[in-house]
Design a protein around this motif. Sequence first.
Motif, short mmCIF file in Angstrom:
data_model
loop_
_atom_site.label_atom_id
_atom_site.label_comp_id
_atom_site.label_asym_id
_atom_site.label_seq_id
_atom_site.Cartn_x
_atom_site.Cartn_y
_atom_site.Cartn_z
N TRP A 182 0.84 -1.20 0.00
CA TRP A 182 0.00 0.00 0.00
C TRP A 182 0.87 1.26 0.00
CZ3 TRP A 182 -5.10 0.63 -0.79
CH2 TRP A 182 -5.92 -0.49 -0.68
N ILE A 183 1.98 1.22 0.76
CA ILE A 183 2.88 2.38 0.79
C ILE A 183 3.51 2.59 -0.58
CG2 ILE A 183 5.04 3.26 1.75
CD1 ILE A 183 4.28 1.89 4.39
N LEU A 212 -4.19 -2.97 -5.22
CA LEU A 212 -3.82 -3.10 -3.82
C LEU A 212 -4.92 -3.74 -2.99
CD1 LEU A 212 -2.10 0.38 -3.44
CD2 LEU A 212 -0.97 -1.84 -3.52
N ALA A 213 -6.17 -3.39 -3.28
CA ALA A 213 -7.29 -3.94 -2.52
C ALA A 213 -7.70 -5.32 -3.01
CB ALA A 213 -8.49 -2.99 -2.59
N ARG A 214 -7.13 -5.75 -4.15
CA ARG A 214 -7.50 -7.04 -4.74
C ARG A 214 -9.02 -7.13 -4.91
NH1 ARG A 214 -3.28 -10.81 -1.23
NH2 ARG A 214 -1.40 -9.96 -2.17
N SER A 215 -9.55 -6.09 -5.51
CA SER A 215 -10.99 -5.98 -5.69
C SER A 215 -11.35 -6.19 -7.15
CB SER A 215 -11.48 -4.59 -5.23
OG SER A 215 -10.78 -3.56 -5.90
N THR A 302 -13.67 0.57 -3.99
CA THR A 302 -13.00 -0.68 -4.34
C THR A 302 -13.95 -1.84 -4.04
OG1 THR A 302 -12.00 -0.79 -2.13
CG2 THR A 302 -10.70 0.25 -3.87
N PRO A 303 -14.90 -2.10 -4.93
CA PRO A 303 -15.87 -3.18 -4.70
C PRO A 303 -15.31 -4.53 -5.11
CG PRO A 303 -16.42 -2.02 -6.71
CD PRO A 303 -15.22 -1.32 -6.13
N ARG A 304 -15.63 -5.55 -4.33
CA ARG A 304 -15.28 -6.92 -4.69
C ARG A 304 -16.48 -7.60 -5.33
NH1 ARG A 304 -11.56 -8.38 0.64
NH2 ARG A 304 -9.58 -7.75 -0.32
N GLU A 315 -7.09 -4.00 6.15
CA GLU A 315 -7.28 -3.53 4.79
C GLU A 315 -8.02 -2.20 4.77
OE1 GLU A 315 -7.49 -7.53 2.04
OE2 GLU A 315 -9.21 -7.07 3.32
N ARG A 316 -9.01 -2.06 5.65
CA ARG A 316 -9.75 -0.79 5.72
C ARG A 316 -8.83 0.35 6.12
NH1 ARG A 316 -15.54 -2.17 8.66
NH2 ARG A 316 -16.27 -3.75 7.17
N THR A 317 -7.99 0.09 7.13
CA THR A 317 -7.07 1.13 7.59
C THR A 317 -6.09 1.53 6.51
OG1 THR A 317 -7.25 0.32 9.86
CG2 THR A 317 -5.36 1.71 9.34
#
Length: 549
Positions: A182-183, A212-215, A302-304, A315-317
């Motif tokens: 994420w960074i 990054l979110a793998r969405s 970022t919807p899955r 992941e939310r943070t």
Amino acid sequence: MVAAAPTPDPLEVAAEATRGLRGLSTELTARLPRLLEAMRSIGTGLELRTVLDRIAETAAELAGARCAVIGVNDAAGQGPAGVVSYGATEADRERCGALFAGLPSGAHPAEFLLDHPLPHSFIGVPIRVGEETFGHLCLAEKRDGGEFTVSDLHMVKVLATEAGIAIGNARFHEATRQRERWIEGSVAVTHSLLSGDAENALAVVAEKARQLARSAAGLVLLPEPSGGLRIVAADAEDPSALLGTVVPARSPAVPRLLAGKPVFLDDPAARPRLITGVLGRFGPSMLLPLSGGDRVLGVLATPRAPGARPFTAAERTLAGQFAAQAAVALVLAEAQRDRERLAVLEERERIARDLHDLVIQRLFATGMMLESAQRRSDAPEVREQIERAVEELGAAIQEVRTAIFTLRQGPAQPPAGLRARVLREVGAAAVPLGFQPSLSFVGEVDARVGELAGANLIAALREALSNVVRHARAGRVEVVVDATARLTRGRAGVRLTVADDGVGVPADGRRSGLANLVRRAESLDGSSELGPGLGEGGRGTAVVWEVPL
């Protein structure tokens, strides 16, 4: 009358407990070397799955069990992440999978199995590190047909502790790698935005967020004047189906997002109540405001896919931090673009001022000199050529004035009026024509021509230029917009003239689109006619389109 039970002798009870502990100690002591050797063989630095496989195998062998099963909870503690087994049949694995799926968080398997069919003998212990439960280690069916002993239970607890350490380390390393990703994504977005890729800034944010979110998709939504949110950037399998769609203002999540608060959609039953429109068709989703200072620039979604696992707290943070960094980068990129735009505007203003103060004045002076020479000349041919040169200078002055107006419009401003829209249409025609048409304006076009007449004039200009491109094979085109024209019956009007030196109208008297020009003009009580062109002897065509103001 029922006789009272005899009171046991405390000394006999103590002696029996001592014998039991002595036997247990002897059994544990006998197993200790094998247990230590097995734990050393499990090793460190291996992949988690390999470590758990070895723990399951070791537990089954040391306890003499037919099979061992390790059920691992997911990182969010909301269900099983997987089942590792040794010696288990497919039926065993299915039953254990169902068991771990329904096991309440922190509950002991034996407590939950009271209402489930049990094997002949069974041991189940939680896999914990501190107060956190990572899963359960279960053994079933003693090979010798007996029951599992207390010594077996203690040995399994030791191995469960080892499994907990392995799972905890793996989770820690995965969380560290996830944070690093994420960074790195935030750095990549910031670098892209500040390195001049401003035009695709929102697309870059959407693409990185999805990775990054793998969405299933990464979306950037911007506020609409109507109060909703419009998708302006999308990274998905079919982005065209998403771009331009609007999440309406009536969706309960929209006011919260525009107030700068995130929205997390995990519960399928609650999702339709919180969000409507295209986002309602996805599964678990994070909707994160892109807040710059005290204003919300937009929303990152970022919807899955439907049925996918919800986002964890980590992941939310991390996604929230990414959205905050992306918003800062967008603000900085916007400020950088403003500075660059200001520098461009200042340079354009300088050029326009030089054109007005120097070039036009010199052209005027040259024209006056030619007119003076024309008056002194007695040769008709010379006077005619000078007159033509003066006319060309007048046309050049008009074109320079048009260029000055264009320069002062600004490079990124939307068309401010009819003049700017005409400039845009003529500029667009230069590419297919292969040269820049001549353009001049007469009168205060923007001030005198109304919106309805202006919109139809632009459509007529587009049609006339299109005809020139497709049919005329012209080497010269002139466009004149005259807002001081006098039409029939003395009416004030605006006249559009598009003249070329091409091959003229075909023998049948028709050219594609000319009928449309007539209909458009007549709908405004105007007219559209054809006249001679710019070529020698009137070769070519002139479209004269006019409507009253």
